[in-house]
Design an enzyme around this catalytic site. Structure first.
Site, PDB file in Angstrom:
ATOM      1  N   ASP A  58     -19.967  15.715  70.001  1.00 22.05           N
ATOM      2  CA  ASP A  58     -19.382  16.497  71.091  1.00 22.05           C
ATOM      3  C   ASP A  58     -19.904  17.929  71.023  1.00 22.05           C
ATOM      4  O   ASP A  58     -20.639  18.284  70.089  1.00 22.05           O
ATOM      5  CB  ASP A  58     -17.841  16.460  71.048  1.00 22.05           C
ATOM      6  CG  ASP A  58     -17.279  16.737  69.660  1.00 22.05           C
ATOM      7  OD1 ASP A  58     -18.039  17.200  68.785  1.00 22.05           O
ATOM      8  OD2 ASP A  58     -16.085  16.499  69.440  1.00 22.05           O
TER       9      ASP A  58
ATOM     10  N   ASN B 191      -3.735  16.064  67.617  1.00 22.46           N
ATOM     11  CA  ASN B 191      -3.117  15.506  68.823  1.00 22.46           C
ATOM     12  C   ASN B 191      -3.624  14.087  69.112  1.00 22.46           C
ATOM     13  O   ASN B 191      -3.365  13.545  70.173  1.00 22.46           O
ATOM     14  CB  ASN B 191      -3.368  16.423  70.034  1.00 22.46           C
ATOM     15  CG  ASN B 191      -4.844  16.521  70.396  1.00 22.46           C
ATOM     16  OD1 ASN B 191      -5.696  15.950  69.727  1.00 22.46           O
ATOM     17  ND2 ASN B 191      -5.154  17.242  71.458  1.00 22.46           N
TER      18      ASN B 191
ATOM     19  N   HIS C  87      -6.812  13.113  69.264  1.00 14.34           N
ATOM     20  CA  HIS C  87      -8.081  12.981  69.978  1.00 14.34           C
ATOM     21  C   HIS C  87      -9.194  12.462  69.072  1.00 14.34           C
ATOM     22  O   HIS C  87      -9.127  12.563  67.852  1.00 14.34           O
ATOM     23  CB  HIS C  87      -8.472  14.291  70.688  1.00 14.34           C
ATOM     24  CG  HIS C  87      -8.976  15.386  69.802  1.00 14.34           C
ATOM     25  ND1 HIS C  87      -8.994  16.705  70.192  1.00 14.34           N
ATOM     26  CD2 HIS C  87      -9.484  15.387  68.534  1.00 14.34           C
ATOM     27  CE1 HIS C  87      -9.509  17.436  69.218  1.00 14.34           C
ATOM     28  NE2 HIS C  87      -9.804  16.671  68.215  1.00 14.34           N
TER      29      HIS C  87
ATOM     30  N   GLU D 242      -9.342  13.847  74.739  1.00 10.03           N
ATOM     31  CA  GLU D 242      -7.988  14.361  74.541  1.00 10.03           C
ATOM     32  C   GLU D 242      -6.951  13.319  74.984  1.00 10.03           C
ATOM     33  O   GLU D 242      -7.298  12.341  75.675  1.00 10.03           O
ATOM     34  CB  GLU D 242      -7.816  15.634  75.381  1.00 10.03           C
ATOM     35  CG  GLU D 242      -8.784  16.766  75.020  1.00 10.03           C
ATOM     36  CD  GLU D 242      -8.385  17.530  73.765  1.00 10.03           C
ATOM     37  OE1 GLU D 242      -7.847  16.928  72.822  1.00 10.03           O
ATOM     38  OE2 GLU D 242      -8.625  18.748  73.721  1.00 10.03           O
TER      39      GLU D 242
END
Ligand code: PGA
Length: 212
Positions: A39, A106, A108, A113
């Protein structure tokens, strides 16, 4: 001399893989590997907190035998849709032998996300507040608000996946990944449907997992 097998690897950046890269940099031979950087933050090319810069500093630039090719997502591309399609086509053209991943607090994977479904393609994403806060640890000159990520679709198509999880701050989310419902609220939960995923967790991250 026997030829080393070629490999197509997708590698993450961040704090989790750093110690692994530290050890691997001394001996690993990637000269026949194609490396895809998982990413990228929407940051200027000179920012040392960009994922490509971190992967080079932590691993690639330290190798005696660096990868044959390094494929990155370019957030400066004029058309980000075209750039993401280009990257995804390069990945699809042979697939990935191994994707290594960290786990966001979270849930991800890469920058997929919460809210990402398993068909999410490689794309531009707005970062969640938790991800922006976590990225502050990497010390970017400017806070990234968005990024480009390999999609869950391409990640889940990898032939092998290794999820690395370290630290007590990841214990709660790891427990949720393994025992909670599988769904877009916790994108990493989709790894439970992947036939060849290995989770490598240290003791503190695994503290919430009870043997069944
Ligand atoms: P970290 O990031 O390794 O820096 O904790 C993991 C991630 O957000 O995927």
């Amino acid at each position: 001399m026997e030829e080393l097998p070629a490999a197509r690897l997708c590698l993450p950046t961040g704090s989790t893989p750093k110690p692994v890269y530290e050890l691997a940099a001394e001996w690993i031979d990637l000269s026949r590997a194609e490396v895809f950087v998982l990413d990228e933050f929407g940051l200027p090319p000179t920012d040392p907190s960009r994922c490509d810069a971190m992967l080079r500093a932590d691993l690639l630039d330290r190798l005696a035998k660096p990868p044959h090719t390094i494929e990155t997502l370019n957030p400066q591309a004029l058309d980000l849709g075209v750039e993401c399609t280009r990257f995804a086509c390069r990945v699809d053209d042979g697939g990935l032998d191994l994707t290594m991943l960290g786990l966001g607090e979270n849930g991800h994977l890469g920058l997929n996300e919460p809210g990402s479904d398993p068909q999410s393609a490689t794309r531009r994403v707005d970062l969640h507040r938790a991800t922006v806060q976590a990225a502050a640890r990497y010390g970017p000159a400017t806070q990234p608000a968005w990024g480009l990520t390999l999609g869950l679709r391409e990640i889940l198509a990898s032939r092998r996946i290794w999820l690395l999880v370290t630290g007590a701050h990841k214990a709660q989310i790891l427990e949720r990944v393994l025992t909670g419902p599988i769904g877009p609220d916790v994108p990493a939960s989709y790894l439970r449907e992947h036939p060849n995923t290995v989770i490598l967790a240290d003791e503190s991250a695994a503290a919430g997992i009870r043997p069944s």
